[in-house]
Design an enzyme around this catalytic site. Structure first.
Site, PDB file in Angstrom:
ATOM      1  N   TYR A   1       0.852  -1.192   0.000  1.00  0.00           N
ATOM      2  CA  TYR A   1       0.000   0.000   0.000  1.00  0.00           C
ATOM      3  C   TYR A   1       0.885   1.238   0.000  1.00  0.00           C
ATOM      4  CZ  TYR A   1      -3.644  -3.324   1.401  1.00  0.00           C
ATOM      5  OH  TYR A   1      -4.502  -4.389   1.471  1.00  0.00           O
TER       6      TYR A   1
ATOM      7  N   PHE B   1     -12.778  -4.981   1.289  1.00  0.00           N
ATOM      8  CA  PHE B   1     -13.854  -4.226   0.646  1.00  0.00           C
ATOM      9  C   PHE B   1     -15.162  -4.414   1.440  1.00  0.00           C
ATOM     10  CE2 PHE B   1     -12.028  -4.162  -4.007  1.00  0.00           C
ATOM     11  CZ  PHE B   1     -11.063  -3.264  -3.600  1.00  0.00           C
ATOM     12  N   PRO B   2     -15.153  -4.231   2.757  1.00  0.00           N
ATOM     13  CA  PRO B   2     -16.387  -4.440   3.541  1.00  0.00           C
ATOM     14  C   PRO B   2     -17.515  -3.487   3.145  1.00  0.00           C
ATOM     15  CG  PRO B   2     -14.716  -3.312   4.873  1.00  0.00           C
ATOM     16  CD  PRO B   2     -14.033  -3.762   3.609  1.00  0.00           C
ATOM     17  N   LEU B   3     -17.128  -2.353   2.533  1.00  0.00           N
ATOM     18  CA  LEU B   3     -18.146  -1.399   2.067  1.00  0.00           C
ATOM     19  C   LEU B   3     -18.239  -1.416   0.540  1.00  0.00           C
ATOM     20  CD1 LEU B   3     -17.196   1.601   4.407  1.00  0.00           C
ATOM     21  CD2 LEU B   3     -19.058  -0.042   4.720  1.00  0.00           C
TER      22      LEU B   3
HETATM   23  N1  LIG Z   1      -6.339  -8.657   1.068  1.00  0.00           N
HETATM   24  C1  LIG Z   1      -6.564  -7.981  -0.027  1.00  0.00           C
HETATM   25  O1  LIG Z   1      -6.306  -8.432  -1.138  1.00  0.00           O
HETATM   26  C2  LIG Z   1      -7.178  -6.617   0.085  1.00  0.00           C
HETATM   27  C3  LIG Z   1      -7.682  -5.974  -1.062  1.00  0.00           C
HETATM   28  C4  LIG Z   1      -8.258  -4.726  -0.905  1.00  0.00           C
HETATM   29  C5  LIG Z   1      -8.335  -4.145   0.350  1.00  0.00           C
HETATM   30  N2  LIG Z   1      -7.821  -4.787   1.444  1.00  0.00           N
HETATM   31  C6  LIG Z   1      -7.935  -4.222   2.811  1.00  0.00           C
HETATM   32  O2  LIG Z   1      -9.295  -3.974   3.050  1.00  0.00           O
HETATM   33  C7  LIG Z   1      -9.462  -2.663   3.555  1.00  0.00           C
HETATM   34  C8  LIG Z   1     -10.824  -2.154   3.216  1.00  0.00           C
HETATM   35  O3  LIG Z   1     -10.969  -2.010   1.814  1.00  0.00           O
HETATM   36  P1  LIG Z   1     -11.093  -0.584   1.145  1.00  0.00           P
HETATM   37  O4  LIG Z   1     -10.694   0.446   2.128  1.00  0.00           O
HETATM   38  O5  LIG Z   1     -10.393  -0.603  -0.151  1.00  0.00           O
HETATM   39  O6  LIG Z   1     -12.643  -0.537   0.771  1.00  0.00           O
HETATM   40  P2  LIG Z   1     -13.970  -0.363   1.675  1.00  0.00           P
HETATM   41  O7  LIG Z   1     -13.648  -0.343   3.118  1.00  0.00           O
HETATM   42  O8  LIG Z   1     -14.970  -1.337   1.177  1.00  0.00           O
HETATM   43  O9  LIG Z   1     -14.468   1.060   1.202  1.00  0.00           O
HETATM   44  C9  LIG Z   1     -13.697   2.201   1.362  1.00  0.00           C
HETATM   45  C10 LIG Z   1     -14.401   3.316   0.600  1.00  0.00           C
HETATM   46  O10 LIG Z   1     -15.610   3.628   1.257  1.00  0.00           O
HETATM   47  C11 LIG Z   1     -15.646   5.007   1.579  1.00  0.00           C
HETATM   48  N3  LIG Z   1     -16.165   5.127   2.946  1.00  0.00           N
HETATM   49  C12 LIG Z   1     -15.624   4.635   4.090  1.00  0.00           C
HETATM   50  N4  LIG Z   1     -16.403   4.938   5.148  1.00  0.00           N
HETATM   51  C13 LIG Z   1     -17.441   5.660   4.653  1.00  0.00           C
HETATM   52  C14 LIG Z   1     -18.576   6.278   5.254  1.00  0.00           C
HETATM   53  N5  LIG Z   1     -18.796   6.209   6.577  1.00  0.00           N
HETATM   54  N6  LIG Z   1     -19.448   6.937   4.462  1.00  0.00           N
HETATM   55  C15 LIG Z   1     -19.238   7.012   3.117  1.00  0.00           C
HETATM   56  N7  LIG Z   1     -18.178   6.453   2.488  1.00  0.00           N
HETATM   57  C16 LIG Z   1     -17.293   5.787   3.253  1.00  0.00           C
HETATM   58  C17 LIG Z   1     -14.230   5.502   1.523  1.00  0.00           C
HETATM   59  O11 LIG Z   1     -14.200   6.838   1.043  1.00  0.00           O
HETATM   60  P3  LIG Z   1     -13.650   8.036   1.997  1.00  0.00           P
HETATM   61  O12 LIG Z   1     -12.162   7.901   2.031  1.00  0.00           O
HETATM   62  O13 LIG Z   1     -14.128   9.259   1.300  1.00  0.00           O
HETATM   63  O14 LIG Z   1     -14.281   7.827   3.342  1.00  0.00           O
HETATM   64  C18 LIG Z   1     -13.563   4.569   0.539  1.00  0.00           C
HETATM   65  O15 LIG Z   1     -13.633   5.070  -0.764  1.00  0.00           O
HETATM   66  C19 LIG Z   1      -8.304  -1.896   2.893  1.00  0.00           C
HETATM   67  O16 LIG Z   1      -8.047  -0.674   3.536  1.00  0.00           O
HETATM   68  C20 LIG Z   1      -7.201  -2.900   3.008  1.00  0.00           C
HETATM   69  O17 LIG Z   1      -6.622  -2.838   4.306  1.00  0.00           O
HETATM   70  C21 LIG Z   1      -7.259  -6.011   1.319  1.00  0.00           C
END
Ligand SMILES: NC(=O)c1ccc[n+]([C@@H]2O[C@H](COP(=O)([O-])OP(=O)(O)OC[C@H]3O[C@@H](n4cnc5c(N)ncnc54)[C@H](OP(=O)(O)O)[C@@H]3O)[C@@H](O)[C@H]2O)c1
Length: 280
Positions: free
Chosen positions: A59, A205-207
């Protein structure tokens, strides 16, 4: 519903965690324009009880670890369990390559220790299994690092039940991190296996990277709880299984606070089922 998850006698974490990837961004390369904000978002999470933080060497690359290191140094008494990853090279913003050569895994563990400023890694996840390297060599190297005290627990990412079982024959596996959210539940079998064996299931990608937020069913249900769609999506994951540790990512302290309060929402069974039907 359990609020915490126990990894071992010394490590119990609050289930609602935080993921650092969005600090730098998927498809983004290099440092962020406002590193102080990145550190502040992590500090906000820690100050409000988050003690499970997911990151990875890839990252940034490395910048997310450096922001996390700064936040941990600013909060020396916080007892945060850091879950990091090795096993993917990144040749540019959107080019990720599974790389499980043992010498590379070892180097990346050392670089994680260095960039995070830690003397051991509580949870080291193999970001992807490299299909070109025997599994025994990849997990075997992580087991060696565990025996040396550099890693406490070993986890996997984006694996099938069969891969998980094969890895368990080589070393104990404490966690699995697969994509899973309200609109993508392809890995129910992996979650069910994790649930049955007290393996942490860390949905990435929980959201759904924020795309869930505009779903009409989610919005309608959220209104009845005076909550945001993101909060309801997280409350659903927390209710789904006690082994789920969601790690929502955000670069906004305001969203971070909102997400943390999502764990206080007690979804009714009827609303849980209505949301479950979204991806059935
Ligand atoms: N193991 C793997 O292969 C893998 C792959 C991908 C990700 N990951 C891990 O999974 C974690 C979570 O995934 P992610 O962060 O990519 O996606 P996510 O948690 O599904 O979604 C994040 C997105 O949602 C928005 N968001 C968050 N809280 C919000 C709220 N309260 N209201 C409105 N929008 C909101 C954020 O925008 P804002 O910044 O504007 O809030 C961001 O664009 C990553 O940080 C990483 O640590 C692991």
């Amino acid at each position: 519903m359990e609020k915490t998850f126990k990894f071992d006698d010394e490590l119990t974490v609050n289930r609602l965690g935080y993921g650092t990837m969005q600090l730098t961004g998927d498809g983004v390369w290099g440092p962020v324009a406002d590193p102080d904000n990145a550190v502040k978002v992590i500090e906000t999470a820690i100050d409000h009880g988050v003690n499970f933080i997911d990151t990875a060497d890839a990252y940034g690359p490395f910048y997310a670890n450096l922001y996390l290191r700064q936040a941990l140094q600013n909060r020396p008494d916080s007892h945060v369990m850091v879950a990091t990853k090795v096993g993917q090279t990144r040749q540019g913003p959107n080019l990720w390559t599974p790389t499980g050569v043992p010498a590379y895994l070892r180097q990346q563990v050392e670089l994680n220790l260095f960039t995070l400023g830690l003397d051991h890694l509580d949870l080291l996840q193999l970001h992807r299994i490299d299909p070109n390297v025997p599994l025994a060599d990849q997990i075997g190297e992580l087991k060696a690092l565990q025996d040396e005290g550099k890693i406490k627990h070993i986890g996997l990412s984006q694996v099938s039940v069969d891969q998980l079982k094969a890895a368990e024959k080589i070393a104990p596996i404490a966690s699995v991190q697969n994509m899973y959210n309200l609109s993508n539940r392809q890995d129910e079998d992996v979650l069910n296996y994790a649930d049955a064996h007290h393996i942490a299931f860390i949905p990435w990608f929980p959201l759904a990277t924020g795309q869930l937020i505009d779903n009409p069913t989610l919005t309608t249900i959220a209104q009845t709880y005076d909550a945001s769609p993101a909060q309801i999506a997280l409350a659903w994951l927390l209710k789904r299984s006690d082994v789920i540790l969601p790690i929502p990512g955000t670069k906004s302290s305001e969203h971070e606070l909102q997400n943390i309060h999502g764990q206080d929402i007690d979804l009714s069974q009827a609303d849980f089922d209505a949301l479950k039907a979204l991806a059935d």
